[in-house]
Structures are given as structure tokens and as C-alpha cells.
Design a protein around this motif. Structure first.
Motif, PDB file in Angstrom:
ATOM      1  N   VAL A 143       0.808  -1.228   0.000  1.00 58.73           N
ATOM      2  CA  VAL A 143       0.000   0.000   0.000  1.00 58.73           C
ATOM      3  C   VAL A 143       0.837   1.272   0.000  1.00 58.73           C
ATOM      4  CG1 VAL A 143      -1.922  -1.172   1.156  1.00 58.73           C
ATOM      5  CG2 VAL A 143      -0.220   0.046   2.531  1.00 58.73           C
ATOM      6  N   GLY A 144       2.149   1.130  -0.178  1.00 55.86           N
ATOM      7  CA  GLY A 144       2.997   2.324  -0.227  1.00 55.86           C
ATOM      8  C   GLY A 144       3.323   2.922   1.119  1.00 55.86           C
ATOM      9  N   LEU A 145       3.224   2.134   2.192  1.00 54.22           N
ATOM     10  CA  LEU A 145       3.571   2.635   3.520  1.00 54.22           C
ATOM     11  C   LEU A 145       5.016   3.114   3.530  1.00 54.22           C
ATOM     12  CD1 LEU A 145       2.687   2.828   6.584  1.00 54.22           C
ATOM     13  CD2 LEU A 145       3.861   0.625   6.865  1.00 54.22           C
ATOM     14  N   ARG A 146       5.235   4.316   4.046  1.00 52.81           N
ATOM     15  CA  ARG A 146       6.580   4.840   4.232  1.00 52.81           C
ATOM     16  C   ARG A 146       6.994   4.561   5.667  1.00 52.81           C
ATOM     17  NH1 ARG A 146       6.461  10.683   3.147  1.00 52.81           N
ATOM     18  NH2 ARG A 146       4.217  10.576   3.373  1.00 52.81           N
ATOM     19  N   HIS A 147       8.145   3.965   5.847  1.00 51.09           N
ATOM     20  CA  HIS A 147       8.482   3.454   7.180  1.00 51.09           C
ATOM     21  C   HIS A 147       9.988   3.406   7.388  1.00 51.09           C
ATOM     22  CE1 HIS A 147       9.911  -0.478   5.610  1.00 51.09           C
ATOM     23  NE2 HIS A 147       9.015  -0.250   4.656  1.00 51.09           N
ATOM     24  N   THR A 148      10.359   3.392   8.657  1.00 54.72           N
ATOM     25  CA  THR A 148      11.718   3.079   9.054  1.00 54.72           C
ATOM     26  C   THR A 148      11.682   2.465  10.434  1.00 54.72           C
ATOM     27  OG1 THR A 148      13.989   3.911   9.195  1.00 54.72           O
ATOM     28  CG2 THR A 148      12.278   5.315  10.123  1.00 54.72           C
ATOM     29  N   SER A 149      12.658   1.606  10.718  1.00 55.14           N
ATOM     30  CA  SER A 149      12.754   0.918  12.007  1.00 55.14           C
ATOM     31  C   SER A 149      14.049   1.324  12.697  1.00 55.14           C
ATOM     32  CB  SER A 149      12.733  -0.602  11.814  1.00 55.14           C
ATOM     33  OG  SER A 149      11.517  -1.024  11.228  1.00 55.14           O
ATOM     34  N   LEU A 150      13.963   1.632  13.990  1.00 58.00           N
ATOM     35  CA  LEU A 150      15.123   2.061  14.764  1.00 58.00           C
ATOM     36  C   LEU A 150      15.512   0.947  15.726  1.00 58.00           C
ATOM     37  CD1 LEU A 150      14.081   5.751  15.518  1.00 58.00           C
ATOM     38  CD2 LEU A 150      15.121   4.772  13.466  1.00 58.00           C
ATOM     39  N   ARG A 151      16.765   0.530  15.641  1.00 58.57           N
ATOM     40  CA  ARG A 151      17.262  -0.591  16.457  1.00 58.57           C
ATOM     41  C   ARG A 151      18.282  -0.072  17.469  1.00 58.57           C
ATOM     42  NH1 ARG A 151      18.869  -3.719  10.991  1.00 58.57           N
ATOM     43  NH2 ARG A 151      16.805  -4.429  10.301  1.00 58.57           N
ATOM     44  N   TYR A 152      18.144  -0.531  18.710  1.00 57.82           N
ATOM     45  CA  TYR A 152      19.102  -0.122  19.734  1.00 57.82           C
ATOM     46  C   TYR A 152      19.121  -1.159  20.846  1.00 57.82           C
ATOM     47  CZ  TYR A 152      14.592   2.152  20.727  1.00 57.82           C
ATOM     48  OH  TYR A 152      13.251   2.436  20.863  1.00 57.82           O
ATOM     49  N   PHE A 153      20.158  -1.075  21.670  1.00 57.08           N
ATOM     50  CA  PHE A 153      20.356  -2.038  22.748  1.00 57.08           C
ATOM     51  C   PHE A 153      19.739  -1.528  24.050  1.00 57.08           C
ATOM     52  CE2 PHE A 153      23.746  -3.409  19.813  1.00 57.08           C
ATOM     53  CZ  PHE A 153      23.560  -4.783  19.819  1.00 57.08           C
ATOM     54  N   ASN A 154      20.566  -1.014  24.929  1.00 59.23           N
ATOM     55  CA  ASN A 154      20.128  -0.688  26.290  1.00 59.23           C
ATOM     56  C   ASN A 154      19.793   0.792  26.414  1.00 59.23           C
ATOM     57  OD1 ASN A 154      20.799  -3.380  27.601  1.00 59.23           O
ATOM     58  ND2 ASN A 154      22.777  -2.823  26.721  1.00 59.23           N
ATOM     59  N   VAL A 155      18.526   1.086  26.695  1.00 62.98           N
ATOM     60  CA  VAL A 155      18.069   2.465  26.875  1.00 62.98           C
ATOM     61  C   VAL A 155      18.169   2.811  28.356  1.00 62.98           C
ATOM     62  CG1 VAL A 155      16.201   4.092  26.513  1.00 62.98           C
ATOM     63  CG2 VAL A 155      16.463   2.136  24.974  1.00 62.98           C
ATOM     64  N   VAL A 156      18.849   3.902  28.669  1.00 66.11           N
ATOM     65  CA  VAL A 156      19.090   4.251  30.071  1.00 66.11           C
ATOM     66  C   VAL A 156      18.891   5.753  30.262  1.00 66.11           C
ATOM     67  CG1 VAL A 156      20.712   2.344  30.423  1.00 66.11           C
ATOM     68  CG2 VAL A 156      21.570   4.567  29.662  1.00 66.11           C
ATOM     69  N   GLY A 157      19.015   6.173  31.508  1.00 65.66           N
ATOM     70  CA  GLY A 157      18.934   7.587  31.833  1.00 65.66           C
ATOM     71  C   GLY A 157      17.508   8.091  31.916  1.00 65.66           C
ATOM     72  N   SER A 158      17.401   9.371  32.247  1.00 68.47           N
ATOM     73  CA  SER A 158      16.101  10.029  32.352  1.00 68.47           C
ATOM     74  C   SER A 158      16.167  11.373  31.643  1.00 68.47           C
ATOM     75  CB  SER A 158      15.728  10.233  33.824  1.00 68.47           C
ATOM     76  OG  SER A 158      14.529  10.965  33.939  1.00 68.47           O
ATOM     77  N   GLY A 159      15.147  11.639  30.811  1.00 71.24           N
ATOM     78  CA  GLY A 159      15.119  12.901  30.094  1.00 71.24           C
ATOM     79  C   GLY A 159      14.768  14.072  30.980  1.00 71.24           C
ATOM     80  N   THR A 160      13.884  13.836  31.944  1.00 70.73           N
ATOM     81  CA  THR A 160      13.517  14.836  32.943  1.00 70.73           C
ATOM     82  C   THR A 160      13.410  14.130  34.291  1.00 70.73           C
ATOM     83  OG1 THR A 160      11.152  14.514  32.511  1.00 70.73           O
ATOM     84  CG2 THR A 160      12.254  16.249  31.270  1.00 70.73           C
ATOM     85  N   PRO A 161      13.657  14.841  35.388  1.00 67.51           N
ATOM     86  CA  PRO A 161      13.726  14.174  36.698  1.00 67.51           C
ATOM     87  C   PRO A 161      12.447  13.470  37.124  1.00 67.51           C
ATOM     88  CG  PRO A 161      14.737  16.345  36.802  1.00 67.51           C
ATOM     89  CD  PRO A 161      14.072  16.252  35.469  1.00 67.51           C
ATOM     90  N   GLU A 162      11.288  13.897  36.589  1.00 67.41           N
ATOM     91  CA  GLU A 162      10.045  13.261  37.019  1.00 67.41           C
ATOM     92  C   GLU A 162       9.755  11.957  36.280  1.00 67.41           C
ATOM     93  OE1 GLU A 162       8.833  16.349  33.892  1.00 67.41           O
ATOM     94  OE2 GLU A 162      10.285  16.147  35.525  1.00 67.41           O
ATOM     95  N   LEU A 163      10.586  11.633  35.275  1.00 68.15           N
ATOM     96  CA  LEU A 163      10.397  10.390  34.525  1.00 68.15           C
ATOM     97  C   LEU A 163      11.498   9.413  34.901  1.00 68.15           C
ATOM     98  CD1 LEU A 163       9.551  11.787  30.964  1.00 68.15           C
ATOM     99  CD2 LEU A 163       7.982  11.095  32.781  1.00 68.15           C
ATOM    100  N   TYR A 164      11.130   8.368  35.597  1.00 69.00           N
ATOM    101  CA  TYR A 164      12.117   7.396  36.054  1.00 69.00           C
ATOM    102  C   TYR A 164      11.879   6.057  35.375  1.00 69.00           C
ATOM    103  CZ  TYR A 164       8.185   6.075  39.061  1.00 69.00           C
ATOM    104  OH  TYR A 164       6.946   5.709  39.519  1.00 69.00           O
ATOM    105  N   ASP A 165      12.906   5.219  35.351  1.00 68.23           N
ATOM    106  CA  ASP A 165      12.840   3.906  34.723  1.00 68.23           C
ATOM    107  C   ASP A 165      12.095   2.957  35.660  1.00 68.23           C
ATOM    108  OD1 ASP A 165      13.217   1.470  33.475  1.00 68.23           O
ATOM    109  OD2 ASP A 165      15.333   1.802  33.045  1.00 68.23           O
ATOM    110  N   THR A 166      10.942   2.475  35.203  1.00 65.86           N
ATOM    111  CA  THR A 166      10.103   1.623  36.049  1.00 65.86           C
ATOM    112  C   THR A 166      10.285   0.138  35.762  1.00 65.86           C
ATOM    113  OG1 THR A 166       8.262   1.703  34.484  1.00 65.86           O
ATOM    114  CG2 THR A 166       8.353   3.433  36.173  1.00 65.86           C
TER     115      THR A 166
END
Length: 304
Positions: A143-166
Motif C-alpha cells: 500500500v505504499g507505507l513509508r516506514h523506518t525501524s530504529l534498532r538499539y540495545f540498552n536504553v538508560v537515563g532520564s530525560g527529565t527528573p520526574e520520569l524514572y525507569d520503572t
């Protein structure tokens, strides 16, 4: 969400809150409670909010647990993606950024992973992410879908202090929890052929990932060419020993990790190259290892 809003895009969030938290969604961002398995809800949301593109980060991400729950993993990650793509096709939404995983590579034959490295996932989770990429590919043909896939390993850290890794399975929360309980974190093997003898892996900051997700969405919006997949990797990685030393420095807790035997099948070093993403998606490692750990620790302390 914050990165999208900062870029002038208008996000709407669908989440079943099976692992997320409603309070993590910023004020003013429309929130829809529900699952991507609910096709009628997706159709309604797309129509009501005039959705023109999707960033698909809804998935069951626990590789180890997926071995015990393969059917659940496939339902969430494969069936859910198929239902989402069907709703998009019905409503004419033709662009998607897919949060895939470096788990599609399994244990690669080389230490440095590129997008062309053979795919050999070793868990239902990794398999489900690879099937998700195939679904996007096939919808692109159909159907002509435009797409891309992002691959990564370990996501860490916090972008803002109120968002923590649960996550109950991620490395940083596990180490913080052990220290909080007065226990000693473990390192599995310190006799690998690496600078300090411990495993080397990619660790990337969540805010850096967000920037590249937004860049990918904007590139699709602009009709610019994209690769079918990009690695978001450091190219050099950090060792588990490095992580432990950074944790001790960030927390102020002086400890010596316990050395346990190697885990079977655990490679000495796996990191991903990120040149293609740097070229197209504004990808770079903007945060040092210390900043990754200290941001996660600050968010964890604030939440406790």
C-alpha cells in the motif's frame, strides 16, 4: 512526547498502562487509554485526532521473560502491529517510525553491528521485533507505507527528573534497587578479552533516542528518503565495570561489585555502529556515561 511537542508536532498517546503511567503523559497531550490490539479504538483515535503518522513504541520488551511468555509476546508485538497497520491503511495514514530492537541480531558474528549484520534473534522478543519489521516492509510493497525501524540495545537515563525507569528488568533499576536494599550488585564474569575484563555493550540515553525518533518522523513527513532500518549505537560501548564505577560515583555509595561466574552464551563485546543514523536522523551520543547514570539516579531518588 516532550520531544515531539518541542519539535512543533502534536502528539496523541495510546497506552494500555500495562507498564506505563498516566502521570508520565504531559499536561495538554491527548491521552487515550487502550491497546493497539483494539482496532476500533485505533480507527476512532486516528479519525478524532486527525493522525497523519505514527511512532510505534508500544510493545512487550522483556527479552528474558518472553521465553516464558512467547504467545503473549507475539500477541502484543506482532498481532498488535498488524492491527495498527490495518487501521492506518483503512484511514490512509501512510508513515510510521517503528521502535525495533538490536535483539533482532541475536549474538552477531562480529563485535560491531551494522544494519547489514545477519539477523538471528534468540528470543521470542527479538523474533517479534523482526517480524514487525517484515510487516512494515510488506505494507510498503502493498500500500505504499513509508516506514523506518530504529534498532538499539540498552536504553538508560532520564530525560527529565520526574520520569524514572520503572522496568523491573533493566540494569540501572536493578543496581539501584540492590544498593537501596543493602545488597551488592553482581557482575557476571570479569575475565573477558575487554579492557577491564567485563562485558561491553551499548548504553544510550533515552533523550538522545527521542531526538532521533522525532527526526525520523519529520523526515517521513517531508517525503525525504530513509533507510528501512537504522542502528542507534555508540560504536564503542561501555563495560559493565564502567557502569558500576559510574553508579558508585553518581550515588556516592562506595561498593565493590560481586564477581559471579560468566553467563553461558554471553558475548564479550557487542556494540552498534550509528553512522547511518548520524547522517539522516540527527543521531549522536549527547550524554556521557556519568550523565546517563546520574540522571537515572536523580529520577529514582525523586520517585522514592
Amino acid at each position: 512526547m516532550r520531544a515531539l511537542a518541542d519539535a512543533g508536532l502534536a502528539p496523541v498517546v495510546i497506552d494500555d498502562l500495562s507498564s506505563g503511567f498516566r502521570e508520565f503523559v504531559p499536561a495538554g497531550v491527548p491521552f487515550v487509554l487502550g491497546s493497539i490490539l483494539d482496532g476500533e479504538l485505533l480507527l476512532k483515535t486516528i479519525e478524532e485526532h486527525n493522525v497523519t503518522g505514527v511512532i510505534h513504541v508500544a510493545g512487550y520488551k522483556y527479552a528474558g521473560v518472553s521465553v516464558q511468555r512467547p504467545l503473549h509476546t507475539y500477541e502484543q508485538n506482532v498481532t498488535g502491529t498488524a492491527v495498527l497497520l490495518a487501521a492506518m491503511a483503512e484511514k490512509g495514514v501512510d508513515r510510521i517510525v517503528f521502535s525495533s530492537s538490536a535483539a533482532v541480531y541475536g549474538t552477531p558474528p562480529t563485535e560491531l553491528v551494522t544494519e547489514d549484520t545477519p539477523k538471528s534473534p534468540q528470543s521470542p522478543y527479538g523474533e517479534s521485533k523482526l517480524v514487525g519489521e517484515w510487516l512494515l516492509r510488506d505494507q510498503g510493497v502493498a500500500v505504499g507505507l513509508r516506514h523506518t525501524s530504529l534498532r538499539y540495545f540498552n536504553v538508560v537515563g532520564s530525560g527529565t527528573p520526574e520520569l524514572y525507569d520503572t522496568s523491573p528488568h533493566n540494569l540501572f533499576p536493578l543496581v539501584f534497587r540492590a544498593l537501596g536494599d543493602g545488597k551488592t550488585p553482581k557482575i557476571f564474569g570479569n575475565d573477558y578479552p575487554t579492557p577491564d575484563g567485563t562485558n561491553v555493550r551499548d548504553y544510550v540515553h533515552v533523550a538522545d533516542l527521542a531526538i532521533s525518533h522525532v527526526a525520523a518522523a519529520k523526515r517521513l513527513d517531508a517525503g525525504l528518503p530513509v533507510e528501512t532500518a537504522y542502528n542507534l549505537g555508540s560504536g564503542d560501548g561501555s563495560s559493565v565495570g564502567d557502569i558500576m564505577r559510574a553508579v558508585a560515583d553518581a550515588t556516592g555509595i562506595d561498593f565493590e561489585p560481586e564477581i559471579a561466574p560468566r553467563r553461558p552464551g554471553d558475548p564479550a563485546r557487542i556494540v552498534a555502529a550509528g553512522e547511518l543514523a548520524a547522517r539522516d536522523l540527527d543521531w549522536e551520543m549527547r550524554h556521557s556515561l556519568h550523565e546517563m547514570v546520574s540522571s537515572a539516579w536523580e529520577a529514582t531518588r525523586r520517585a522514592s
